[in-house]
Design an enzyme around this catalytic site. Structure first.
Site, PDB file in Angstrom:
ATOM      1  N   GLU A 176       0.727  -1.289   0.199  1.00 55.70           N
ATOM      2  CA  GLU A 176      -0.086   0.071   0.018  1.00 55.70           C
ATOM      3  C   GLU A 176       0.830   1.413  -0.079  1.00 55.70           C
ATOM      4  O   GLU A 176       0.982   2.042   1.045  1.00 55.70           O
ATOM      5  CB  GLU A 176      -0.935   0.157   1.068  1.00 55.70           C
ATOM      6  CG  GLU A 176      -1.892  -1.203   1.122  1.00 55.70           C
ATOM      7  CD  GLU A 176      -3.097  -0.908   2.087  1.00 55.70           C
ATOM      8  OE1 GLU A 176      -3.215   0.188   2.944  1.00 55.70           O
ATOM      9  OE2 GLU A 176      -4.051  -1.857   2.229  1.00 55.70           O
ATOM     10  N   GLU A 364      -4.996  -8.807   1.129  1.00 55.47           N
ATOM     11  CA  GLU A 364      -5.485  -8.574   2.271  1.00 55.47           C
ATOM     12  C   GLU A 364      -7.192  -8.434   2.212  1.00 55.47           C
ATOM     13  O   GLU A 364      -7.509  -7.825   1.340  1.00 55.47           O
ATOM     14  CB  GLU A 364      -4.933  -7.206   2.949  1.00 55.47           C
ATOM     15  CG  GLU A 364      -3.409  -7.298   3.662  1.00 55.47           C
ATOM     16  CD  GLU A 364      -3.050  -5.902   4.186  1.00 55.47           C
ATOM     17  OE1 GLU A 364      -4.127  -5.260   4.465  1.00 55.47           O
ATOM     18  OE2 GLU A 364      -1.801  -5.906   4.163  1.00 55.47           O
TER      19      GLU A 364
HETATM   20  C1  FCB Z   1      -4.244  -2.456   5.538  1.00 61.89           C
HETATM   21  C2  FCB Z   1      -2.855  -2.457   6.019  1.00 61.89           C
HETATM   22  C3  FCB Z   1      -2.405  -3.656   7.087  1.00 61.89           C
HETATM   23  C4  FCB Z   1      -3.674  -3.302   8.311  1.00 61.89           C
HETATM   24  C5  FCB Z   1      -4.950  -3.472   7.565  1.00 61.89           C
HETATM   25  C6  FCB Z   1      -6.097  -3.233   8.547  1.00 61.89           C
HETATM   26  O1  FCB Z   1      -4.252  -1.170   5.042  1.00 61.89           O
HETATM   27  O2  FCB Z   1      -1.748  -2.949   4.983  1.00 61.89           O
HETATM   28  O3  FCB Z   1      -1.233  -3.255   7.861  1.00 61.89           O
HETATM   29  O4  FCB Z   1      -3.273  -2.177   8.810  1.00 61.89           O
HETATM   30  O5  FCB Z   1      -4.985  -2.289   6.458  1.00 61.89           O
END
Ligand code: FCB
Length: 478
Positions: A176, A364
């Site tokens: 990110e 994620e």
């Molecule tokens: C993402 C991050 C991760 C965590 C989640 C909830 O943006 O990559 O580290 O904080 O959100």
């Protein structure tokens, strides 16, 4: 078993296909703790978290989940939950305490132990090279604002690829980057806490250059590597069909979804969506356009929520505002993020439009809720429902031809959630941060039963063959 809303088909892991990759994701700073152990140097979060008012309740990550010392038990839990892929990040300041220069062998040894333990458990290790924890020594030299970061990042990437590339096939160059540029250097909500719109453009450019430079290094040093980046993305809905709101949605989309993928694909920065980005030209040097391109094997998408935006005169430069989920009477997580699995489906379809993306991996996805420990159990039915709905949306997109190859749940266990500290719990496993006791939540148990009969066996034999203690445990010289 839950019926998927969209296809009417029973949601089963095998419906995703035999070669689908099922994993769980973590990040070094959020779980490792042991910030003073093993020769590690300070990172920007160590310094930022000590400043007053930056982290909720003044929480610190000096211990976090103590994963540095407890990784064996935690990896056994990954295995018992049924995941065959484990995503973790490398702490740059464990490898290079000063960011550049002398390598800390104890740091290399730690990740060797971790990688070898994964392989012993038949779990494939996935490395993220950069998950927000820049060495503080480099921040003092300007951090991501300084173009020299390309050399620093290249040197760090080379060390990691040489040290771990014999046993790690899957590499995420960066996590990110938009969060680093936006929260770290523009709004100051994340480390290093820098503020100002004019930081944004050089930081974006240097991150985008590093993602492709890193990709090339891993490609050259790791035979058969599977290389990607992990991008946050959120489907953007305009608040109305008024031209001003449609324009706001285009600007938000350029920033949230297009900014880092398009230069890698050779499309340049999305200035057609947000004209301000044309100012990035002042940081461009001859050859940069080419340097920004890299043919990633996969794009990691991280999706948590969708957003609704409208035009606003109150926000100079960007001229838009987010319409908070709380004002729209929609279900939310404990973060106040809208729960909308259709947003996951739509963002997958949006990325499908690009020519040049090979595989997509959901790197994620997950949710924070208020968890209650009752009689030794965490009955987190909302989290389980969240996973079921989002997985159904992924499956629907996959059935419609989106090339989704894998899914990583965020996250293995409750951890240090950046500026939220320990208040936001995203884990499949509950952590009591005083005793370090772990308790598998109902959502974790649901995953274990969901993954129980998966057909996948993903660990390539060559990774296993390369685990040789003699080769990888180079002890530091006394
Ligand atoms: C993402 C991050 C991760 C965590 C989640 C909830 O943006 O990559 O580290 O904080 O959100």
């Amino acid at each position: 078993m839950k019926q998927t809303e969209n296809t009417g088909e029973t949601l089963s892991a095998n419906a995703f296909g035999e070669d689908f990759l099922w994993g769980v994701a973590t990040a070094a700073y959020q779980i490792e703790g042991a910030v003073r152990e093993g020769g590690r140097g300070d990172c920007i979060w160590d310094v930022f978290a000590k400043k007053k008012g930056k982290i909720k309740n003044g929480d610190q990550a000096a211990v976090a989940c103590d994963f540095y010392n407890r990784y064996e038990d935690d990896l056994n839990q990954v295995k018992s939950l049924g995941f065959k892929q484990f995503r973790f990040s490398i702490s740059w300041s464990r490898i290079l305490p000063e960011g550049a220069g002398a390598v800390n062998q104890e740091g290399i040894d730690f990740y060797n132990r971790l990688i070898n333990k994964c392989i012993e458990l038949e779990i494939e290790p996935w490395i993220t090279l950069y998950h927000w924890d820049l060495p503080q020594a480099l921040e003092l030299l300007g951090g991501w604002k300084n173009r020299k970061i390309i050399d620093w990042f290249a040197a760090y990437t080379t060390i990691c690829a040489e040290a771990f590339g014999d046993r790690v096939r899957s590499w995420i160059i960066m996590n990110e980057p938009m969060a680093t540029a936006g929260l770290g250097y523009t709004t100051g909500e994340h480390a290093p806490g820098k503020k100002g719109n004019w930081n944004f453009l050089p930081v974006v450019h240097h991150l985008a250059l590093c993602q492709s430079v890193g990709g090339r290094i891993v490609r050259n040093l790791v035979p058969n590597a599977y290389i990607g980046i992990a991008l946050s993305c959120s489907y953007v809905f305009p608040d109305s069909e008024k031209p001003a709101d449609l324009g706001a949605a285009r600007r938000a989309d350029a920033l949230m979804n297009r900014l880092f993928i398009e230069p890698a694909l050779g499309l340049g920065y999305p200035v057609d969506g947000f004209g301000f980005l044309s100012n990035i030209n002042r940081y461009m040097r001859a050859g940069d356009y080419e340097l920004l391109k890299f043919d990633f094997d996969f794009i990691g998408l991280q999706n948590y929520f969708s957003v609704v935006v409208r035009h606003s005169f109150l926000a100079p430069v960007i001229w838009l505002k987010n319409v908070p989920a709380a004002l729209r009477n929609v279900p939310t997580t404990a973060m106040g993020w809208e729960i909308n699995a259709d947003g996951m489906y739509r963002i997958l379809k949006q990325f499908q439009q690009y020519n040049g993306i090979r595989d997509i991996v959901i790197s994620e996805n997950g949710a924070a809720f208020q968890d209650h420990l009752t009689d030794g159990e965490i009955a987190d039915s909302k989290r389980t429902a969240f996973f079921q709905d989002y997985l159904s949306a992924v499956l629907k997109a996959k059935h419609e031809g989106v090339n989704v190859k894998g899914y990583f749940a965020w996250t293995l266990m409750d951890n240090f959630e950046w500026a939220e500290g320990y208040s936001a719990r995203f884990g499949l496993i509950f952590v009591d941060f005083k005793s370090q006791e772990r308790i598998v939540k109902d959502s974790g148990k649901w995953f274990a039963s969901f993954l129980k009969n998966t057909l996948t066996q993903n660990l390539p034999t060559n990774l296993r063959e390369n685990v040789s203690l003699k080769k990888t445990y180079k002890q530091p010289e006394k």
